[in-house]
Design a protein around this motif. Structure first.
Motif, PDB file in Angstrom:
ATOM      1  N   THR A 173       0.827  -1.208   0.000  1.00  0.00           N
ATOM      2  CA  THR A 173       0.000   0.000   0.000  1.00  0.00           C
ATOM      3  C   THR A 173       0.854   1.248   0.000  1.00  0.00           C
ATOM      4  O   THR A 173       0.676   2.159  -0.823  1.00  0.00           O
ATOM      5  N   ARG A 174       1.801   1.310   0.913  1.00  0.00           N
ATOM      6  CA  ARG A 174       2.551   2.551   1.101  1.00  0.00           C
ATOM      7  C   ARG A 174       3.535   2.791  -0.044  1.00  0.00           C
ATOM      8  O   ARG A 174       3.722   3.925  -0.488  1.00  0.00           O
ATOM      9  N   LEU A 175       4.182   1.724  -0.534  1.00  0.00           N
ATOM     10  CA  LEU A 175       5.143   1.902  -1.623  1.00  0.00           C
ATOM     11  C   LEU A 175       4.427   2.233  -2.928  1.00  0.00           C
ATOM     12  O   LEU A 175       4.893   3.091  -3.697  1.00  0.00           O
ATOM     13  N   THR A 176       3.296   1.586  -3.173  1.00  0.00           N
ATOM     14  CA  THR A 176       2.521   1.884  -4.377  1.00  0.00           C
ATOM     15  C   THR A 176       2.047   3.336  -4.362  1.00  0.00           C
ATOM     16  O   THR A 176       2.158   4.060  -5.361  1.00  0.00           O
ATOM     17  N   ASN A 177       1.497   3.758  -3.224  1.00  0.00           N
ATOM     18  CA  ASN A 177       1.040   5.138  -3.114  1.00  0.00           C
ATOM     19  C   ASN A 177       2.190   6.123  -3.267  1.00  0.00           C
ATOM     20  O   ASN A 177       2.048   7.184  -3.892  1.00  0.00           O
ATOM     21  N   TYR A 178       3.331   5.795  -2.688  1.00  0.00           N
ATOM     22  CA  TYR A 178       4.501   6.685  -2.762  1.00  0.00           C
ATOM     23  C   TYR A 178       4.958   6.879  -4.203  1.00  0.00           C
ATOM     24  O   TYR A 178       5.170   8.004  -4.670  1.00  0.00           O
ATOM     25  N   LEU A 192      14.948   1.142  -0.895  1.00  0.00           N
ATOM     26  CA  LEU A 192      13.496   1.033  -0.988  1.00  0.00           C
ATOM     27  C   LEU A 192      13.085  -0.034  -2.000  1.00  0.00           C
ATOM     28  O   LEU A 192      11.984  -0.573  -1.928  1.00  0.00           O
ATOM     29  N   LEU A 193      13.974  -0.310  -2.957  1.00  0.00           N
ATOM     30  CA  LEU A 193      13.792  -1.386  -3.914  1.00  0.00           C
ATOM     31  C   LEU A 193      14.998  -2.307  -3.841  1.00  0.00           C
ATOM     32  O   LEU A 193      16.097  -1.881  -3.479  1.00  0.00           O
ATOM     33  N   GLY A 194      14.796  -3.550  -4.193  1.00  0.00           N
ATOM     34  CA  GLY A 194      15.903  -4.501  -4.169  1.00  0.00           C
ATOM     35  C   GLY A 194      15.446  -5.839  -4.715  1.00  0.00           C
ATOM     36  O   GLY A 194      14.270  -6.035  -5.035  1.00  0.00           O
ATOM     37  N   SER A 195      16.381  -6.756  -4.829  1.00  0.00           N
ATOM     38  CA  SER A 195      16.058  -8.098  -5.316  1.00  0.00           C
ATOM     39  C   SER A 195      16.929  -9.110  -4.581  1.00  0.00           C
ATOM     40  O   SER A 195      17.991  -8.774  -4.049  1.00  0.00           O
ATOM     41  N   THR A 196      16.488 -10.349  -4.544  1.00  0.00           N
ATOM     42  CA  THR A 196      17.231 -11.379  -3.820  1.00  0.00           C
ATOM     43  C   THR A 196      18.487 -11.823  -4.570  1.00  0.00           C
ATOM     44  O   THR A 196      19.434 -12.328  -3.955  1.00  0.00           O
ATOM     45  N   ASP A 197      18.511 -11.643  -5.882  1.00  0.00           N
ATOM     46  CA  ASP A 197      19.687 -12.077  -6.653  1.00  0.00           C
ATOM     47  C   ASP A 197      20.569 -10.917  -7.106  1.00  0.00           C
ATOM     48  O   ASP A 197      21.528 -11.116  -7.858  1.00  0.00           O
ATOM     49  N   ALA A 246       6.104   1.060 -16.797  1.00  0.00           N
ATOM     50  CA  ALA A 246       7.139   0.715 -15.816  1.00  0.00           C
ATOM     51  C   ALA A 246       6.743  -0.575 -15.103  1.00  0.00           C
ATOM     52  O   ALA A 246       5.574  -0.781 -14.761  1.00  0.00           O
ATOM     53  N   GLN A 247       7.706  -1.426 -14.879  1.00  0.00           N
ATOM     54  CA  GLN A 247       7.533  -2.618 -14.057  1.00  0.00           C
ATOM     55  C   GLN A 247       8.490  -2.503 -12.875  1.00  0.00           C
ATOM     56  O   GLN A 247       9.696  -2.261 -13.065  1.00  0.00           O
ATOM     57  N   ILE A 248       7.943  -2.663 -11.661  1.00  0.00           N
ATOM     58  CA  ILE A 248       8.743  -2.490 -10.453  1.00  0.00           C
ATOM     59  C   ILE A 248       8.484  -3.668  -9.530  1.00  0.00           C
ATOM     60  O   ILE A 248       7.330  -3.942  -9.162  1.00  0.00           O
ATOM     61  N   GLN A 249       9.538  -4.346  -9.168  1.00  0.00           N
ATOM     62  CA  GLN A 249       9.414  -5.481  -8.248  1.00  0.00           C
ATOM     63  C   GLN A 249       9.697  -5.007  -6.827  1.00  0.00           C
ATOM     64  O   GLN A 249      10.771  -4.481  -6.536  1.00  0.00           O
ATOM     65  N   TYR A 250       8.709  -5.193  -5.943  1.00  0.00           N
ATOM     66  CA  TYR A 250       8.891  -4.822  -4.547  1.00  0.00           C
ATOM     67  C   TYR A 250       9.630  -5.927  -3.790  1.00  0.00           C
ATOM     68  O   TYR A 250       9.628  -7.088  -4.197  1.00  0.00           O
ATOM     69  N   GLN A 251      10.201  -5.553  -2.669  1.00  0.00           N
ATOM     70  CA  GLN A 251      10.833  -6.532  -1.790  1.00  0.00           C
ATOM     71  C   GLN A 251       9.767  -7.145  -0.878  1.00  0.00           C
ATOM     72  O   GLN A 251       8.959  -6.421  -0.286  1.00  0.00           O
ATOM     73  N   ALA A 252       9.771  -8.460  -0.783  1.00  0.00           N
ATOM     74  CA  ALA A 252       8.802  -9.143   0.071  1.00  0.00           C
ATOM     75  C   ALA A 252       9.193  -8.988   1.538  1.00  0.00           C
ATOM     76  O   ALA A 252      10.330  -8.630   1.868  1.00  0.00           O
ATOM     77  N   ILE A 253       8.231  -9.232   2.414  1.00  0.00           N
ATOM     78  CA  ILE A 253       8.451  -9.160   3.854  1.00  0.00           C
ATOM     79  C   ILE A 253       8.578 -10.579   4.417  1.00  0.00           C
ATOM     80  O   ILE A 253       7.763 -11.457   4.097  1.00  0.00           O
ATOM     81  N   ASN A 254       9.563 -10.781   5.238  1.00  0.00           N
ATOM     82  CA  ASN A 254       9.763 -12.089   5.871  1.00  0.00           C
ATOM     83  C   ASN A 254       8.698 -12.278   6.957  1.00  0.00           C
ATOM     84  O   ASN A 254       8.848 -11.808   8.079  1.00  0.00           O
ATOM     85  N   GLU A 255       7.622 -12.968   6.625  1.00  0.00           N
ATOM     86  CA  GLU A 255       6.537 -13.183   7.570  1.00  0.00           C
ATOM     87  C   GLU A 255       6.580 -14.571   8.201  1.00  0.00           C
ATOM     88  O   GLU A 255       6.129 -14.761   9.337  1.00  0.00           O
ATOM     89  N   ARG A 256       7.110 -15.530   7.478  1.00  0.00           N
ATOM     90  CA  ARG A 256       7.117 -16.914   7.963  1.00  0.00           C
ATOM     91  C   ARG A 256       8.537 -17.454   7.861  1.00  0.00           C
ATOM     92  O   ARG A 256       8.929 -18.006   6.836  1.00  0.00           O
ATOM     93  N   PHE A 257       9.284 -17.296   8.924  1.00  0.00           N
ATOM     94  CA  PHE A 257      10.703 -17.641   8.970  1.00  0.00           C
ATOM     95  C   PHE A 257      10.836 -19.072   9.481  1.00  0.00           C
ATOM     96  O   PHE A 257      10.501 -19.374  10.627  1.00  0.00           O
ATOM     97  N   ILE A 258      11.315 -19.951   8.634  1.00  0.00           N
ATOM     98  CA  ILE A 258      11.452 -21.365   8.990  1.00  0.00           C
ATOM     99  C   ILE A 258      12.920 -21.681   9.229  1.00  0.00           C
ATOM    100  O   ILE A 258      13.770 -21.473   8.352  1.00  0.00           O
ATOM    101  N   VAL A 259      13.236 -22.165  10.409  1.00  0.00           N
ATOM    102  CA  VAL A 259      14.594 -22.581  10.757  1.00  0.00           C
ATOM    103  C   VAL A 259      14.578 -24.078  10.984  1.00  0.00           C
ATOM    104  O   VAL A 259      13.931 -24.571  11.917  1.00  0.00           O
ATOM    105  N   ASN A 260      15.263 -24.814  10.140  1.00  0.00           N
ATOM    106  CA  ASN A 260      15.330 -26.268  10.271  1.00  0.00           C
ATOM    107  C   ASN A 260      16.525 -26.667  11.121  1.00  0.00           C
ATOM    108  O   ASN A 260      17.644 -26.185  10.895  1.00  0.00           O
TER     109      ASN A 260
END
Length: 520
Positions: free
Chosen positions: A407-412, A453-458, A486-500
């Motif tokens: 919401t906030r990044l899209t509005n920004y 504010l923007l980034g990617s995992t790779d 324009a195409q913009i990939q947002y950074q996801a939020i770590n909501e479900r952190f699994i530690v094995n």
């Protein structure tokens, strides 16, 4: 040697031999992002303008504009004070009333001269006015006092009879020159008085008391109207708010209206269910209302106990100010999930310290709320035993758009482009225009990328902009259309952190081989 701005002279039709200097503006427009920390708050107050957005930065500013925090439902100052505790410092405040608000008013004894408070509200009843001898012989001085405000002194008043009262009213309403401007607290009227001036000390409101007009305020007044002379929530149109709160408004019938306004204005609306709500009722109510919108964040009605330092009491308040204030103090790519909020001493569910209540939410209860698009403030959090927002979600049922960050990044991004790209309207359509449009957007997105504010995992570039003949064929440009994609990939939020963890005496440990000098 004429000097002109580029484009103001037809350089293909010059006749006179001369040197022609043209000022060429920078070819690439630079976009600076719009503020994302502006929080709009709509509610009641004991002073100040009605239905007029007012800029507030601190509680000191608030006290000067709207009076102090009042311990009642729908109080605007309460939500501002709570948000300030979370770090918010940029507000647009709109005071609303039920129409019964009145200005404190008093007549000068033995005359028809009168004084009226500048604004409606009970705070005006505390204004005192004193007329006495001036600092120079044969003059008078009027002193206007209101606790917490700078004293106003109108010195050197002269004359007798009607002339004196007309001069006093002119001084109060128009000032005495550069050193003493008009009053910010009262309005004076001579009232046709012809009596000679005499010393007095009176309290404003002794003839007719000021009133807040807050008794009958509800969702209708908080929402207001969108007609000319906008009121309530609609007074926030065009104010640049990134977030907004209708103080303590727990009326479900207002939720979709608030969400629709949020979509129109690019504002993240923070809503709440009623105090003491149940999980089943909150879930069913949201479903029946049809609230499913990324522009709104619905907080569960487990209202919070908060220490009101101004009124020296512990009060039950809605969670809106805590959530909105915390979000206002976060960069737009961030989520409110697992972020500490401050000033809470308990909730309806857990009680206040020493109450004996200590009921944490179960995983099933959290799942029911968050799965329905309802967020909440509770303790503990994944990071420890502190109060914080537990989900970081809006009311959307779409997993791709249900995060605070979406919401906030899209509005920004949208508001920034809307604020800056309009300069290209009216320009000649050619390859140079395409290049400038693309360059402007890429520069802004690169700045966001560089600031995290923007980034990617790779590590790849998370955006692209196309503005050329591939998406602007001549059949469209000949009609005056230009399109930028324009195409913009947002950074996801770590909501479900699994530690094995694999442990046991039979476990075979494999080690990763690292370059020389690095430690496993």
């Amino acid at each position: 040697m004429p000097i002109s701005q580029q484009g103001s002279v037809n350089t293909t039709s010059l006749i006179v031999p001369d040197l022609y200097v043209q000022i060429v503006p920078p070819q690439n427009l630079v976009l600076n992002g719009v503020p994302t920390n502006v929080l709009g708050v709509v509610g009641t107050a004991s002073w100040g303008p009605v239905d007029e957005p007012t800029i507030i930065g601190t509680m000191g500013d608030y006290a000067q504009q709207f009076g102090s925090v009042v311990p009642r439902t729908y109080d605007m100052g309460t939500q501002v004070a709570i948000a300030v505790q979370q770090g918010a410092q940029n507000f647009r405040c709109v005071r609303v009333t039920d129409g019964t608000d009145a200005s404190a008013y008093t007549l000068v004894p033995g005359s028809n001269a009168s004084f009226t408070a500048m604004y409606t509200g009970s705070l005006g009843n505390n204004i005192t006015l004193t007329l006495g001898a001036g600092s120079k012989p044969n003059t008078w001085m009027l002193t206007v006092l209101l606790p917490g405000f700078v004293p106003e002194i109108f010195d050197g008043l002269v004359g007798d009879g009607a002339a004196f009262w007309v001069g006093l009213a002119a001084a109060v309403n128009g000032g005495l020159g550069p050193q003493r401007g008009p009053s910010l607290l009262i309005v004076a009227s001579a009232g046709g008085t012809t009596a000679s001036p005499a010393p007095f000390s009176i309290t404003l409101g002794s003839t007719s008391a000021g009133a807040d007009g807050a008794t009958q305020v509800g969702s209708a007044q908080l929402l207001g109207t969108d007609a000319p002379g906008r009121t309530g929530l609609y007074a926030l149109r065009g104010q640049g708010c990134g977030l907004a709160v209708l103080a303590d408004c727990a009326d479900p019938s207002s939720w979709t209206t608030q969400a629709a306004f949020g979509l129109q204005e690019g504002i993240y609306m923070i809503l709440t269910t009623p105090a003491g709500d149940t999980i089943s009722n909150a879930v069913s109510t949201k479903a029946s209302i049809g609230l499913d919108n990324y522009a709104a964040k619905l907080m569960f009605g487990d209202w919070l106990w908060w220490s009101d330092q101004v009124n020296n009491t512990i009060r039950l308040v809605s969670p809106q100010g805590f959530a909105a204030g915390r979000l206002a103090n976060l960069s737009p790519e961030q989520s409110s999930l697992n972020k500490q909020v401050y000033g809470i001493i308990g909730s309806q569910r857990t009680g206040t310290p020493g109450s004996g209540q200590n009921t944490a939410y179960s995983t099933a209860e959290l799942g029911a709320l968050l799965g329905a698009g309802i967020d909440l403030i509770c303790n503990p959090q994944p990071a420890g035993s502190f109060w914080g927002v537990r989900g970081g979600h809006n009311t959307s049922s779409n997993p791709a758009t249900d995060g605070d960050n979406y919401t906030r990044l899209t509005n920004y991004i949208a508001e920034t482009l809307a604020a800056g790209m309009g300069q290209y309207v009216g320009q000649v359509i050619n390859s140079n225009l395409f290049q400038q449009v693309r360059s402007t957007q890429l520069s802004f997105l690169n700045n966001m990328y560089g600031q995290g504010l923007l980034g990617s995992t790779d590590g790849s570039l998370p955006f692209s902009v196309i503005c050329d003949t591939t998406n602007n064929p001549s059949s469209r440009t000949s009609l005056g259309y230009v399109q930028s994609d324009a195409q913009i990939q947002y950074q996801a939020i770590n909501e479900r952190f699994i530690v094995n963890v694999e442990g046991g005496q039979t476990v075979q440990v494999s080690r990763q081989t690292l370059p020389t000098g690095q430690v496993n």
